[in-house]
Design an enzyme around this catalytic site. Structure first.
Site, short mmCIF file in Angstrom:
data_model
loop_
_atom_site.label_atom_id
_atom_site.label_comp_id
_atom_site.label_asym_id
_atom_site.label_seq_id
_atom_site.Cartn_x
_atom_site.Cartn_y
_atom_site.Cartn_z
N ASP A 136 -53.42 -8.15 -6.32
CA ASP A 136 -52.95 -6.96 -7.42
C ASP A 136 -53.53 -5.86 -6.86
O ASP A 136 -53.29 -4.73 -7.09
CB ASP A 136 -54.64 -6.91 -8.16
CG ASP A 136 -54.63 -7.51 -9.51
OD1 ASP A 136 -53.66 -8.73 -9.66
OD2 ASP A 136 -55.45 -8.25 -10.41
N GLU A 137 -54.36 -5.90 -5.25
CA GLU A 137 -54.88 -4.54 -4.47
C GLU A 137 -53.53 -4.41 -3.81
O GLU A 137 -52.84 -2.94 -3.66
CB GLU A 137 -55.58 -4.81 -3.65
CG GLU A 137 -55.93 -3.62 -2.44
CD GLU A 137 -57.55 -4.27 -1.08
OE1 GLU A 137 -57.34 -5.21 -1.50
OE2 GLU A 137 -57.30 -3.49 -1.08
N GLY A 138 -52.11 -4.95 -3.31
CA GLY A 138 -51.55 -5.02 -3.19
C GLY A 138 -49.71 -4.77 -3.89
O GLY A 138 -49.05 -4.04 -3.49
#
Ligand code: IDP
Ligand code: CA
Length: 461
Positions: A195-197
């Site tokens: 999700d961060e990426g």
């Protein structure tokens, strides 16, 4: 503390499609102040929640009546990174019936990161409280109750044993609940690496305009944090999709399009975690019997101390080392061996690189400190060789410079980037992202889905 006033000359006129919300912000961010992306990411979710809450409050209280026809509302977002905790306080304005615009942002950062308090959670509260006090000063009293507050943690907490991480999150939640702001049950959480990426990829592709311009090819995103590093791009070659291991592909549905993204977050390969591994240390553990950690990546005569996650390590350079760069590169290669998946296609995708890629490139003058800039991957190697050679006789001001540059250069090579590959290096990064939380504030979006389940990251207009 950073304050970013909006001069107000970029107001959106009425738009039929809520996409305007995003376009507006990204035009604002891209052309006025290409700045920290968590602001933009949080914006997506905060605007809806905050204005919704505000409307709720207005039903009961005349205080909510907007001045000059504007409805003003706020959102507070904490980015709990491995090296520091940052608060972003957003102010939005909305004309009746129009999409909101970001009118002001206040930012403050504190070190160390939350994970440093894993063994003494009580100590974590004062920093959180200090950042909340900034928010209390910034958000007018009448708005406190209607202002959503959220914290997203990244690699620092992911690296901790689950129980310790949960205790920290629980503590922060208690502090949040005692605050006067609007907090939900899931106001504090760890964001997963994919999700961060993906959220950073969305942000940078809005910023570059590739999501709103049909046919325009998307750009890839590289983020090097302290604890983890992310690579995300949209493959166009079937072979990339066929040959990527499970867990490296994720589906994203947005604006009636499905994106099959290549995205992976390497936990433990962020720059600070890599330093520790290169030095031969273990995350969360002091060196045995206070032993000195000796590295060929440090100047031969150098001895000193290095603090990482609240543990102080005694460190020193290898005695009488010759050809520092070669020795260091071989140590770094050991650390990276068989850790990174390589894709041929990265050679052909335009990439933006953030966080420590930016910090290091700016540090050695490869890019402009203010504006960022472009470089080729081989520049990191040239800089590493130069710095390491100089460090053989003159220890640099920053004792880690030879190590860090060597690491970055080899990491990029491991990803499959050739030395002549151009990267755009910017200060913006996709750090914590409230929008991308399935249970969080995804008012603008439905929950994301990855890999094997049906894509459901849908823009709901
Ligand atoms: O708000 C910010 N402004 C500028 N740089 C930031 C901000 N937040 C994080 N960074 C950059 O992120 C990097 C540290 O990563 P972080 O602490 O977020 O680790 P993580 O992402 O692995 O959890 C550094 O390069 C730091 O300059
Ligand atoms: Ca980060």
């Amino acid at each position: 503390m950073r304050k970013i006033p909006n001069n107000g000359n970029l107001k959106m006129t009425k738009v039929a499609y809520p996409l305007g919300l995003f376009i507006c912000l990204f035009i604002y961010v891209a052309y006025i102040k290409w700045h920290w992306a968590s602001a933009t990411q949080a914006f997506f979710s905060i605007t809806e929640v905050a204005s919704g809450a505000r409307r709720g409050q207005q039903a009961h209280s005349p205080l909510g009546t907007a001045t000059h026809g504007h409805e003003v509302f706020y959102g507070i977002m904490f980015d709990a990174g491995s090296t520091g905790t940052r608060v972003h306080i957003f102010q939005f304005a909305r004309q009746p019936g129009e999409t909101p615009t970001l009118t002001h942002e206040t930012f403050k950062a504190l070190k160390p990161g939350l994970s440093a308090y894993a063994d003494d959670v009580e100590k974590s509260t004062s920093g959180i409280q200090e950042l909340l006090d900034v928010a209390k000063k910034d958000v007018p009293f009448d708005f406190w109750k209607a202002t959503p507050l959220v914290l997203k943690a990244t690699a620092g907490l992911r690296l901790l044993p689950g129980e310790k991480a949960q205790k920290l999150l629980q503590k922060v939640k208690e502090v949040f609940k005692a605050s006067p702001f609007l907090v939900g049950d899931d106001c504090v959480s760890i964001m997963n690496g994919t999700d961060e990426g993906v959220s950073a990829w969305i942000t940078v592709n809005f910023l570059t305009g590739s999501l709103k311009t049909p046919g325009r090819s998307s750009v890839g995103m590289l983020d090097l944090g302290g604890g983890s590093t992310q690579i995300t791009f949209l493959p166009r070659v079937e072979d990339t999709l066929q040959t990527s291991p499970p867990g490296y592909l994720t589906s994203l549905q947005m604006f009636n399009r499905t994106y099959k993204l290549y995205s992976y977050s390497y936990l433990g390969l962020g720059l600070m975690s890599a330093r520790l591994a290169i030095l031969g240390g273990m995350e969360g553990k002091p060196a045995e019997d206070g032993k000195e950690l000796v590295s060929p990546c440090l100047s031969p005569g150098f001895t000193g101390e290095w603090q990482h996650a609240e543990i102080t390590y005694r460190i020193s350079g290898q005695k009488a080392a010759v050809n520092l760069h070669e020795l260091c590169a071989s140590r770094v290669s050991e650390i990276l061996r068989n850790k990174v998946h390589r894709t041929e296609e990265v050679k052909d995708v335009d990439f933006y690189a953030f966080s420590y890629y930016y910090d290091l490139a700016a540090n050695v003058g490869l890019i402009d400190v203010e504006k960022g800039g472009s470089l080729v991957v081989g520049d990191f190697d040239i800089a590493a060789k130069y710095v390491c050679r100089t460090a053989e006789t003159h220890p640099p001001g920053n004792p880690f410079l030879c190590m860090d540059l060597t690491y970055i250069s080899l990491l990029l090579q491991e990803f499959g980037f050739p030395e002549n590959k151009v990267l755009k290096v910017k200060t913006v990064s996709g750090c914590s992202c409230a929008l991308y939380d399935p249970k969080g504030w995804g008012y603008c979006f439905q929950p994301p889905s990855h890999a094997h389940s049906a894509p459901s990251f849908v823009f709901s207009s």
